[in-house]
Design a protein around this motif. Structure first.
Motif, mmCIF file in Angstrom:
data_model
loop_
_atom_site.group_PDB
_atom_site.id
_atom_site.type_symbol
_atom_site.label_atom_id
_atom_site.label_comp_id
_atom_site.label_asym_id
_atom_site.label_seq_id
_atom_site.Cartn_x
_atom_site.Cartn_y
_atom_site.Cartn_z
ATOM 1 N N ASP A 142 -16.138 3.303 -15.529
ATOM 2 C CA ASP A 142 -15.440 3.180 -16.813
ATOM 3 C C ASP A 142 -15.172 1.720 -17.153
ATOM 4 O OD1 ASP A 142 -15.450 5.933 -17.070
ATOM 5 O OD2 ASP A 142 -13.383 6.183 -16.373
ATOM 6 N N ARG A 143 -14.755 0.933 -16.176
ATOM 7 C CA ARG A 143 -14.467 -0.481 -16.427
ATOM 8 C C ARG A 143 -15.727 -1.239 -16.809
ATOM 9 N NH1 ARG A 143 -11.958 -2.687 -11.229
ATOM 10 N NH2 ARG A 143 -11.993 -4.638 -12.432
ATOM 11 N N TRP A 144 -16.822 -1.006 -16.086
ATOM 12 C CA TRP A 144 -18.074 -1.710 -16.381
ATOM 13 C C TRP A 144 -18.650 -1.252 -17.723
ATOM 14 C CZ3 TRP A 144 -19.855 -6.029 -14.590
ATOM 15 C CH2 TRP A 144 -21.209 -6.376 -14.719
ATOM 16 N N ALA A 145 -18.505 0.051 -18.017
ATOM 17 C CA ALA A 145 -19.004 0.571 -19.284
ATOM 18 C C ALA A 145 -18.241 -0.028 -20.457
ATOM 19 C CB ALA A 145 -18.899 2.100 -19.299
ATOM 20 N N ALA A 146 -16.920 -0.130 -20.348
ATOM 21 C CA ALA A 146 -16.126 -0.717 -21.427
ATOM 22 C C ALA A 146 -16.532 -2.162 -21.684
ATOM 23 C CB ALA A 146 -14.642 -0.635 -21.079
ATOM 24 N N PHE A 147 -16.785 -2.896 -20.626
ATOM 25 C CA PHE A 147 -17.232 -4.286 -20.763
ATOM 26 C C PHE A 147 -18.603 -4.329 -21.443
ATOM 27 C CE2 PHE A 147 -19.464 -8.023 -18.956
ATOM 28 C CZ PHE A 147 -18.619 -9.025 -19.417
ATOM 29 N N GLU A 183 -22.946 -6.045 -24.405
ATOM 30 C CA GLU A 183 -24.235 -5.367 -24.427
ATOM 31 C C GLU A 183 -24.335 -4.590 -23.132
ATOM 32 O OE1 GLU A 183 -27.503 -8.077 -24.307
ATOM 33 O OE2 GLU A 183 -26.539 -9.386 -22.850
ATOM 34 N N PRO A 184 -25.137 -3.527 -23.066
ATOM 35 C CA PRO A 184 -25.240 -2.761 -21.819
ATOM 36 C C PRO A 184 -25.589 -3.663 -20.647
ATOM 37 C CG PRO A 184 -26.289 -1.577 -23.596
ATOM 38 C CD PRO A 184 -25.931 -2.928 -24.157
ATOM 39 N N ARG A 185 -24.826 -3.496 -19.566
ATOM 40 C CA ARG A 185 -24.941 -4.390 -18.412
ATOM 41 C C ARG A 185 -25.534 -3.645 -17.218
ATOM 42 N NH1 ARG A 185 -24.002 -9.880 -19.495
ATOM 43 N NH2 ARG A 185 -22.507 -9.986 -21.212
ATOM 44 N N PRO A 186 -26.460 -4.305 -16.478
ATOM 45 C CA PRO A 186 -27.080 -3.644 -15.322
ATOM 46 C C PRO A 186 -26.099 -3.491 -14.167
ATOM 47 C CG PRO A 186 -27.775 -5.935 -15.429
ATOM 48 C CD PRO A 186 -26.981 -5.676 -16.683
ATOM 49 N N ALA A 187 -26.259 -2.419 -13.416
ATOM 50 C CA ALA A 187 -25.412 -2.151 -12.248
ATOM 51 C C ALA A 187 -26.078 -1.098 -11.389
ATOM 52 C CB ALA A 187 -24.028 -1.675 -12.675
ATOM 53 N N GLY A 188 -25.631 -1.034 -10.143
ATOM 54 C CA GLY A 188 -26.043 0.034 -9.245
ATOM 55 C C GLY A 188 -24.980 1.111 -9.187
ATOM 56 N N LEU A 189 -25.381 2.322 -8.849
ATOM 57 C CA LEU A 189 -24.457 3.431 -8.628
ATOM 58 C C LEU A 189 -24.562 3.844 -7.169
ATOM 59 C CD1 LEU A 189 -25.242 5.682 -11.747
ATOM 60 C CD2 LEU A 189 -23.521 3.868 -11.549
ATOM 61 N N HIS A 242 -21.411 10.357 -21.505
ATOM 62 C CA HIS A 242 -20.992 9.255 -22.367
ATOM 63 C C HIS A 242 -20.283 8.153 -21.589
ATOM 64 C CE1 HIS A 242 -17.393 11.814 -22.058
ATOM 65 N NE2 HIS A 242 -16.711 10.695 -22.212
ATOM 66 N N ARG A 243 -19.809 8.470 -20.379
ATOM 67 C CA ARG A 243 -19.114 7.453 -19.576
ATOM 68 C C ARG A 243 -20.055 6.323 -19.170
ATOM 69 N NH1 ARG A 243 -14.735 10.798 -15.902
ATOM 70 N NH2 ARG A 243 -13.889 8.689 -15.600
ATOM 71 N N LEU A 244 -21.355 6.574 -19.237
ATOM 72 C CA LEU A 244 -22.324 5.540 -18.879
ATOM 73 C C LEU A 244 -22.760 4.691 -20.078
ATOM 74 C CD1 LEU A 244 -24.604 7.473 -16.351
ATOM 75 C CD2 LEU A 244 -23.149 5.504 -15.846
ATOM 76 N N GLU A 245 -22.229 4.970 -21.249
ATOM 77 C CA GLU A 245 -22.559 4.139 -22.406
ATOM 78 C C GLU A 245 -22.012 2.732 -22.175
ATOM 79 O OE1 GLU A 245 -21.022 6.056 -25.860
ATOM 80 O OE2 GLU A 245 -22.251 7.861 -25.596
ATOM 81 N N GLY A 246 -22.884 1.758 -22.212
ATOM 82 C CA GLY A 246 -22.508 0.390 -21.865
ATOM 83 C C GLY A 246 -22.960 -0.008 -20.475
ATOM 84 N N VAL A 247 -23.451 0.976 -19.698
ATOM 85 C CA VAL A 247 -23.979 0.708 -18.356
ATOM 86 C C VAL A 247 -25.499 0.880 -18.394
ATOM 87 C CG1 VAL A 247 -23.972 1.397 -15.928
ATOM 88 C CG2 VAL A 247 -21.863 1.567 -17.277
ATOM 89 N N ARG A 248 -26.210 -0.070 -17.807
ATOM 90 C CA ARG A 248 -27.659 0.064 -17.653
ATOM 91 C C ARG A 248 -27.955 0.235 -16.169
ATOM 92 N NH1 ARG A 248 -31.807 -3.698 -17.113
ATOM 93 N NH2 ARG A 248 -30.469 -5.450 -17.691
ATOM 94 N N PRO A 249 -27.989 1.479 -15.676
ATOM 95 C CA PRO A 249 -28.228 1.679 -14.240
ATOM 96 C C PRO A 249 -29.597 1.148 -13.830
ATOM 97 C CG PRO A 249 -27.376 3.679 -15.256
ATOM 98 C CD PRO A 249 -27.773 2.753 -16.369
#
Length: 401
Positions: A117-122, A127-133, A157-164
């Motif tokens: 949630d924190r990374w997605a909000a950012f 812009e969508p930010r890359p990250a690992g899950l 929708h919680r992944l909106e803003g996250v680019r896995p």
């Protein structure tokens, strides 16, 4: 403070030699074991105590383009050494802010719905930010447990803003190929991948760039293709530790630790040595005192258990390991070999880190990551690239040979 005049190996109580060519060879062996699957590298804990600023460029030259560290600080330091690579931070957003990660182009490995949630909000604000899950499949440390994977699938929708870019998990017992937990963890990981694909539309293993799947670290690479997925991420094996228990170690040995004899003396029946008089002699004995102790990472648990090698001869540790000194029995070593100023192998061809770890009642990981700062460090094996590697080395007690 170390000065150039005092920094030479001839003035050091101990010399730690790190073979960079062996690290590169180990990376190539692991990459070959993975076949077409990409091989990353774990360089957390200062490359397991061997110096990430020097080791990481060696791995990069060997072909590695994806690196893993444990903490934000480690990621920032590594980014200063390597430019165009992916750097993942295992501890996720536990410290620092999303802006800190973005500023240094670091990818957090998100370990919980809160972190997602924190990374997605950012990402939504920028812009969508890359990250690992990270999916927990049985370690019960970091990672999304099954209920959070399910909740994520029900609320994509919680992944909106996250680019896995990565979905990973970690095996608990991969160093034991027949351990009954390996297959259930594999099944749990595959089930979690399917839940994510069904619920969120993420299709691990596909995309541009692809969402990589990763389960195998050093030991997992040797469990076979079922565990390989899209990315292997070895750590300990790169640095020479055995990936499997009770099996021949296929990795090249990377380090040699030599301690200097400071004094030799003769003792006899009834005399004792060191703190607590923990060893009493039952006959004439010749002792050598070596300038290494637990302040240097030579573990106190090696008291009366460890040993040095002088050529082909083993010299057992007698008495307690103290802060700066150990004593070894050199009765069976010729006097012209065991003398003040001579170097002995505390870790070497006859007593590699895994062997020393067994004597200390621990694992090779602890031996490597405990290596002290007082050693004179020599880096050998990549002389042609010494200036590049040396850029990040600022202390005079490290030399590239």
């Amino acid at each position: 403070m170390t000065t150039p005049e005092s920094a030479g190996p001839e003035n050091a109580n101990a010399i730690l030699t790190v073979d960079l060519a062996a690290i590169a060879a180990n990376y190539r062996l692991l990459a070959a074991k993975l076949g077409p699957i990409e091989c990353a590298a774990v360089v957390k804990a200062d490359a397991y105590g061997l110096g990430a600023a020097i080791v990481a460029p060696v791995l990069h030259r060997a072909g590695c383009r994806r690196f893993f560290v444990a903490t934000l600080d480690e990621g920032i330091a590594l980014r200063q050494v390597l430019g165009d690579v992916d750097i993942y931070v295992f501890s996720g957003l536990s410290v620092g802010t999303p802006a800190d990660f973005a500023a240094h182009r670091l990818q957090p490995v998100l370990n919980s719905l809160d972190e997602i949630d924190r990374w997605a909000a950012f990402g939504r604000a920028q812009e969508p930010r890359p990250a690992g899950l990270h999916i927990d499949t049985g370690m019960a440390r970091l990672g999304l447990p099954p209920d959070e994977v399910t909740r994520l699938g029900e609320a994509p929708h919680r992944l909106e803003g996250v680019r896995p870019t990565l979905v990973m998990s970690h095996l608990a017992c991969a160093d034991e190929p027949e351990h009954p937990l390996n297959r259930p963890q594999l099944a749990s990981f595959e089930a979690a991948l399917a839940r994510l694909q069904h619920g969120t539309g993420i299709v691990p293993g596909t995309g541009s760039p692809p969402v990589r799947r990763s389960l195998a670290a050093s030991s997992g690479i040797f469990l076979g293709e079922d565990y390989h997925f899209d990315l292997g991420r070895p750590g300990a094996a790169l640095y020479g530790l055995a990936p499997l228990k009770d099996a021949v170690n296929p990795m090249a040995q990377v380090i040699r630790l030599q301690g200097r004899i400071l004094q030799v003396r003769d003792v006899d029946t009834g005399m004792t040595v060191g703190y607590g008089a923990a060893h009493r002699f039952t006959g004439p004995t010749r002792l050598a005192t070596i300038g290494v102790g637990y302040a240097d990472g030579y573990l106190r648990s090696l008291s009366n258990r460890g040993g040095a090698y002088i050529g082909e001869k083993r010299a057992p540790v007698v008495g307690r390991v103290s802060m700066d000194l150990i004593t070894v029995d050199v009765t069976g070593v010729p006097r012209d070999v065991a003398h003040p100023g001579a170097l002995v192998d505390l870790i070497g061809p006859k007593n590699p880190p895994d062997t020393v770890a067994g004597e200390a009642g621990t694992i090779g990981y602890e031996i490597l990551t405990s290596l002290g700062r007082r050693y004179h460090r020599r880096y050998v094996g990549e002389t042609g690239h010494a200036p590049y590697a040396a850029r990040a080395v600022t202390t005079a007690d490290r030399t590239i040979a």
